[in-house]
Write an enzyme that holds these catalytic residues in place. Sequence first.
Site, PDB file in Angstrom:
ATOM      1  N   ASP A 124       8.886   2.468   2.035  1.00 62.78           N
ATOM      2  CA  ASP A 124       8.099   3.403   2.593  1.00 62.78           C
ATOM      3  C   ASP A 124       7.987   2.787   4.380  1.00 62.78           C
ATOM      4  O   ASP A 124       7.626   2.369   4.499  1.00 62.78           O
ATOM      5  CB  ASP A 124       6.842   2.711   1.700  1.00 62.78           C
ATOM      6  CG  ASP A 124       5.466   3.716   1.850  1.00 62.78           C
ATOM      7  OD1 ASP A 124       5.378   3.699   3.271  1.00 62.78           O
ATOM      8  OD2 ASP A 124       4.344   3.124   1.402  1.00 62.78           O
ATOM      9  N   LYS A 177       2.176   9.830   8.178  1.00 66.11           N
ATOM     10  CA  LYS A 177       2.043   8.934   9.983  1.00 66.11           C
ATOM     11  C   LYS A 177       1.566  10.134  11.258  1.00 66.11           C
ATOM     12  O   LYS A 177       1.472  11.094  11.388  1.00 66.11           O
ATOM     13  CB  LYS A 177       1.783   7.851   9.453  1.00 66.11           C
ATOM     14  CG  LYS A 177       0.777   8.211   8.162  1.00 66.11           C
ATOM     15  CD  LYS A 177       0.126   6.424   8.371  1.00 66.11           C
ATOM     16  CE  LYS A 177      -1.187   5.786   7.757  1.00 66.11           C
ATOM     17  NZ  LYS A 177      -0.411   4.899   6.568  1.00 66.11           N
ATOM     18  N   PHE A 193       0.762  -1.296  -0.377  1.00 63.64           N
ATOM     19  CA  PHE A 193       0.229   0.113   0.158  1.00 63.64           C
ATOM     20  C   PHE A 193       1.249   1.348   0.071  1.00 63.64           C
ATOM     21  O   PHE A 193       1.854   1.243   0.831  1.00 63.64           O
ATOM     22  CB  PHE A 193      -0.796   0.003   1.206  1.00 63.64           C
ATOM     23  CG  PHE A 193      -1.687   1.594   1.376  1.00 63.64           C
ATOM     24  CD1 PHE A 193      -3.155   0.904   0.428  1.00 63.64           C
ATOM     25  CD2 PHE A 193      -2.071   2.610   1.831  1.00 63.64           C
ATOM     26  CE1 PHE A 193      -3.734   2.912   0.232  1.00 63.64           C
ATOM     27  CE2 PHE A 193      -2.595   3.359   1.373  1.00 63.64           C
ATOM     28  CZ  PHE A 193      -3.833   3.946   0.877  1.00 63.64           C
TER      29      PHE A 193
HETATM   30  C1  LIG Z   1      -0.562   5.469   5.449  1.00 59.81           C
HETATM   31  C2  LIG Z   1       0.098   4.649   4.155  1.00 59.81           C
HETATM   32  C3  LIG Z   1      -0.144   5.355   3.045  1.00 59.81           C
HETATM   33  C4  LIG Z   1      -0.754   6.938   2.582  1.00 59.81           C
HETATM   34  O1  LIG Z   1      -0.471   7.651   3.337  1.00 59.81           O
HETATM   35  P1  LIG Z   1      -1.388   8.892   3.063  1.00 59.81           P
HETATM   36  O2  LIG Z   1      -1.120  10.491   4.212  1.00 59.81           O
HETATM   37  O3  LIG Z   1      -3.084   8.395   3.846  1.00 59.81           O
HETATM   38  O4  LIG Z   1      -1.644   9.605   1.722  1.00 59.81           O
HETATM   39  C5  LIG Z   1       1.182   5.162   2.456  1.00 59.81           C
HETATM   40  N1  LIG Z   1       2.092   3.951   1.909  1.00 59.81           N
HETATM   41  C6  LIG Z   1       1.209   3.612   3.336  1.00 59.81           C
HETATM   42  C7  LIG Z   1       2.869   2.067   3.679  1.00 59.81           C
HETATM   43  C8  LIG Z   1       1.107   3.817   4.623  1.00 59.81           C
HETATM   44  O5  LIG Z   1       0.732   2.915   5.623  1.00 59.81           O
END
Ligand SMILES: *Cc1c(COP(=O)(O)O)cnc(C)c1O
Length: 395
Positions: A215, A244, A128
Amino acid sequence: MTSHIMPTYGRLPITFERGEGAWLFDQNNNRYLDAVSGVAVCSLGHAHPAVHQAICKQSEKLLHTSNLYNIAVQEQLADKLIEKSGMDNVFFCNSGAEANEAAIKLARKYGHEQGIENPAIIVMEKSFHGRTLATLSATGNAKIQQGFAPLVEGFIRVPYNDVKAIEQAVEQHKNVVAVLVEPIQGEGGVNVPADDYLNQIRSLCDRHHLLMMLDEIQTGVGRTGRFLAFQHNGILPDVCTLAKALGNGVPIGACLARGKAAKVFTAGNHGSTFGGNPLACSAALAVLATLDAENLIEQAAQKGDAICSAFKEQLRGNTHVVDIRHKGMMIGIELDSPCAELVQAALQNNLLINVTSEKTIRLLPPLIINDQQIAQLVETLSTLIVKHTDTPHES
Ligand SMILES: *Cc1c(COP(=O)(O)O)cnc(C)c1O
């Protein structure tokens, strides 16, 4: 009453009015234990005084000037992030998806500079990376992509936790410029890869001159018991994205780069109106200072271990519990059947949890959770899991 909000979310029927540490209070002042932290955002808990004070003080002076000018708190935050991560420089934005957009653009430009006209990035199944067009194209979830074709091209997908599959893809496609991967997959089901997975990707990327892009939007900022999850492996990536927990609820994202990757962007290549504004940066500086002052990252490791041991103890012998896995305070309890209804059941028991990938209960408690709250979390959720797995249900 009809809502005038676009119905993009399946929301639970509750509204919170205020928070305090690991507690949230609804409009009737009922108290809930928060084991989700707004999806790994409020790691310091709700209404942390250090964050409150930082944003109040900053708002007395200046909220925003734009990146037409130097921003002192942005420089300070960059210095701190570089010191803590071992990376070389930072681009600031406002969300996780935007941080990954920066990484994707950076990788493409890196490729073009080497004469690769059609640069491709290797991404993982069940990954994701966000909801913008490029990041949903990078995401390994057909549901998230459904209805949004044509997707952005230039992504090659391989299974997670499979270095050989990356190697094969690199040999098959001559246009690969980067590997983008989560150190632990969050939305994909709290998938913890082999201990040396990141080390293997590091050496593969070195051999093939690829950018290793992590990420760390969910795993970063202390969640796994290190400031960044890659620090468990003693390696450095070329690019690392954060968001986050960085602002504990104030929106901020960051794309960190190192070495050759740190030299890719030049003036005019990328930008953001709000990115790195004084308000967001002052919140993030308070978050980083508090993580250190309260020793929260080390505690994340210890509390995470304690929570998982307690669940293993409580759920021992329950054949419907497939796996209990974690790194620090990123915790997954996988059952042998879909368990989304546990979220509602927990809510009725004043506990906030999350279920992802259908069968995995995901816990992302605030790092400041105390022993009593941990005991309540384990007791309440174990009871609900036992009840759920005792009840016959369709599979
Ligand atoms: C939450 C998340 C995203 C997206 O972040 P947003 O602030 O919602 O755009 C991308 N990568 C990972 C691993 C995430 O947990």
